[in-house]
Scaffold this motif. Structure first.
Motif, mmCIF file in Angstrom:
data_model
loop_
_atom_site.group_PDB
_atom_site.id
_atom_site.type_symbol
_atom_site.label_atom_id
_atom_site.label_comp_id
_atom_site.label_asym_id
_atom_site.label_seq_id
_atom_site.Cartn_x
_atom_site.Cartn_y
_atom_site.Cartn_z
ATOM 1 N N ARG A 157 0.836 -1.199 0.000
ATOM 2 C CA ARG A 157 0.000 0.000 0.000
ATOM 3 C C ARG A 157 0.871 1.249 0.000
ATOM 4 N NH1 ARG A 157 -2.354 -0.754 4.576
ATOM 5 N NH2 ARG A 157 -3.797 -2.256 3.732
ATOM 6 N N THR A 158 1.890 1.258 0.849
ATOM 7 C CA THR A 158 2.800 2.406 0.921
ATOM 8 C C THR A 158 3.500 2.619 -0.418
ATOM 9 O OG1 THR A 158 3.145 2.058 3.285
ATOM 10 C CG2 THR A 158 4.816 3.348 2.121
ATOM 11 N N PHE A 159 3.936 1.534 -1.042
ATOM 12 C CA PHE A 159 4.612 1.626 -2.340
ATOM 13 C C PHE A 159 3.706 2.286 -3.376
ATOM 14 C CE2 PHE A 159 5.438 0.002 -6.589
ATOM 15 C CZ PHE A 159 6.790 0.272 -6.739
ATOM 16 N N TRP A 160 2.451 1.801 -3.501
ATOM 17 C CA TRP A 160 1.566 2.325 -4.536
ATOM 18 C C TRP A 160 1.088 3.733 -4.236
ATOM 19 C CZ3 TRP A 160 2.465 0.438 -8.881
ATOM 20 C CH2 TRP A 160 2.710 -0.908 -9.070
ATOM 21 N N GLU A 161 1.111 4.122 -2.966
ATOM 22 C CA GLU A 161 0.784 5.510 -2.617
ATOM 23 C C GLU A 161 1.863 6.470 -3.119
ATOM 24 O OE1 GLU A 161 0.348 5.331 1.627
ATOM 25 O OE2 GLU A 161 -1.724 4.646 1.516
ATOM 26 N N GLN A 162 3.072 5.957 -3.318
ATOM 27 C CA GLN A 162 4.211 6.805 -3.683
ATOM 28 C C GLN A 162 4.685 6.630 -5.123
ATOM 29 O OE1 GLN A 162 7.106 5.735 -0.705
ATOM 30 N NE2 GLN A 162 5.883 6.573 0.956
ATOM 31 N N HIS A 163 4.072 5.706 -5.878
ATOM 32 C CA HIS A 163 4.517 5.428 -7.241
ATOM 33 C C HIS A 163 3.347 5.468 -8.218
ATOM 34 C CE1 HIS A 163 7.772 3.754 -4.776
ATOM 35 N NE2 HIS A 163 8.553 4.006 -5.819
ATOM 36 N N ASP A 164 3.647 5.836 -9.440
ATOM 37 C CA ASP A 164 2.657 5.880 -10.510
ATOM 38 C C ASP A 164 2.567 4.493 -11.142
ATOM 39 O OD1 ASP A 164 1.171 6.252 -12.802
ATOM 40 O OD2 ASP A 164 2.286 8.005 -13.479
ATOM 41 N N SER A 165 1.398 3.879 -11.093
ATOM 42 C CA SER A 165 1.244 2.508 -11.593
ATOM 43 C C SER A 165 1.502 2.399 -13.093
ATOM 44 C CB SER A 165 -0.147 1.972 -11.271
ATOM 45 O OG SER A 165 -1.136 2.701 -11.972
ATOM 46 N N THR A 166 1.349 3.493 -13.838
ATOM 47 C CA THR A 166 1.567 3.417 -15.290
ATOM 48 C C THR A 166 3.028 3.162 -15.637
ATOM 49 O OG1 THR A 166 1.803 5.824 -15.488
ATOM 50 C CG2 THR A 166 -0.406 4.890 -15.822
ATOM 51 N N GLU A 167 3.922 3.353 -14.675
ATOM 52 C CA GLU A 167 5.335 3.022 -14.904
ATOM 53 C C GLU A 167 5.572 1.518 -14.772
ATOM 54 O OE1 GLU A 167 7.750 5.332 -12.254
ATOM 55 O OE2 GLU A 167 7.003 7.233 -13.039
ATOM 56 N N TYR A 168 4.592 0.794 -14.192
ATOM 57 C CA TYR A 168 4.747 -0.627 -13.903
ATOM 58 C C TYR A 168 3.750 -1.516 -14.659
ATOM 59 C CZ TYR A 168 7.589 1.082 -10.058
ATOM 60 O OH TYR A 168 8.559 1.713 -9.329
ATOM 61 N N VAL A 169 2.611 -0.948 -15.026
ATOM 62 C CA VAL A 169 1.536 -1.735 -15.617
ATOM 63 C C VAL A 169 1.074 -1.083 -16.916
ATOM 64 C CG1 VAL A 169 -0.810 -2.606 -15.252
ATOM 65 C CG2 VAL A 169 0.747 -2.422 -13.309
ATOM 66 N N ASP A 170 0.887 -1.912 -17.937
ATOM 67 C CA ASP A 170 0.324 -1.424 -19.203
ATOM 68 C C ASP A 170 -1.194 -1.551 -19.099
ATOM 69 O OD1 ASP A 170 -0.496 -0.813 -21.732
ATOM 70 O OD2 ASP A 170 0.690 -2.367 -22.734
ATOM 71 N N TRP A 171 -1.842 -0.485 -18.649
ATOM 72 C CA TRP A 171 -3.282 -0.529 -18.398
ATOM 73 C C TRP A 171 -4.099 -0.709 -19.675
ATOM 74 C CZ3 TRP A 171 -4.748 -1.867 -13.889
ATOM 75 C CH2 TRP A 171 -3.991 -1.521 -12.767
ATOM 76 N N SER A 172 -3.505 -0.463 -20.838
ATOM 77 C CA SER A 172 -4.244 -0.685 -22.083
ATOM 78 C C SER A 172 -4.489 -2.179 -22.313
ATOM 79 C CB SER A 172 -3.493 -0.082 -23.273
ATOM 80 O OG SER A 172 -2.319 -0.835 -23.548
ATOM 81 N N GLN A 173 -3.741 -3.027 -21.624
ATOM 82 C CA GLN A 173 -3.905 -4.480 -21.752
ATOM 83 C C GLN A 173 -4.766 -5.067 -20.621
ATOM 84 O OE1 GLN A 173 -2.619 -6.130 -24.471
ATOM 85 N NE2 GLN A 173 -2.179 -4.029 -25.085
ATOM 86 N N ALA A 174 -5.253 -4.208 -19.745
ATOM 87 C CA ALA A 174 -6.037 -4.678 -18.597
ATOM 88 C C ALA A 174 -7.368 -5.258 -19.049
ATOM 89 C CB ALA A 174 -6.262 -3.528 -17.622
ATOM 90 N N LYS A 175 -7.834 -6.254 -18.320
ATOM 91 C CA LYS A 175 -9.129 -6.870 -18.593
ATOM 92 C C LYS A 175 -9.964 -6.802 -17.330
ATOM 93 C CE LYS A 175 -7.627 -10.116 -22.132
ATOM 94 N NZ LYS A 175 -6.258 -9.782 -22.337
#
Length: 89
Positions: free
Chosen positions: A18-36
């Motif tokens: 939780r602390t990590f994701w509060e401080q980081h932008d998920s788009t640097e880690y996850v390609d949300w265009s491929q999310a289902k």
């Protein structure tokens, strides 16, 4: 956009994640265009028991209303509270 994504680190606890994701932008880690979209049918929200004092006549009226709808009175109370809360927003 095909850019190189950062690797999501391993977490030792949910609090650490939780602390990590509060401080980081998920788009640097996850390609949300491929999310289902997924459905988690057995997921139940966390609940907490409370003690609530009601006048006996009010509780009896709630139980009667619940009985006529064929639902447990505690469920009817939750439904009514949720409806009222969303009505005011």
């Amino acid at each position: 956009m095909n850019r190189k994504r950062k690797e999501v680190p391993a977490f030792s606890s949910e609090a650490e994640e939780r602390t990590f994701w509060e401080q980081h932008d998920s788009t640097e880690y996850v390609d949300w265009s491929q999310a289902k979209r997924v459905t988690l049918p057995n997921l139940k929200p966390t609940t907490q028991s409370i003690s609530l004092r009601l006048p006996v006549s009010l509780l009896e009226s709630i139980k009667s209303a619940a009985n006529s709808r064929d639902v447990p009175y505690q469920s009817l109370i939750k439904i009514w509270l949720s409806e009222k809360l969303h009505e005011s927003h």
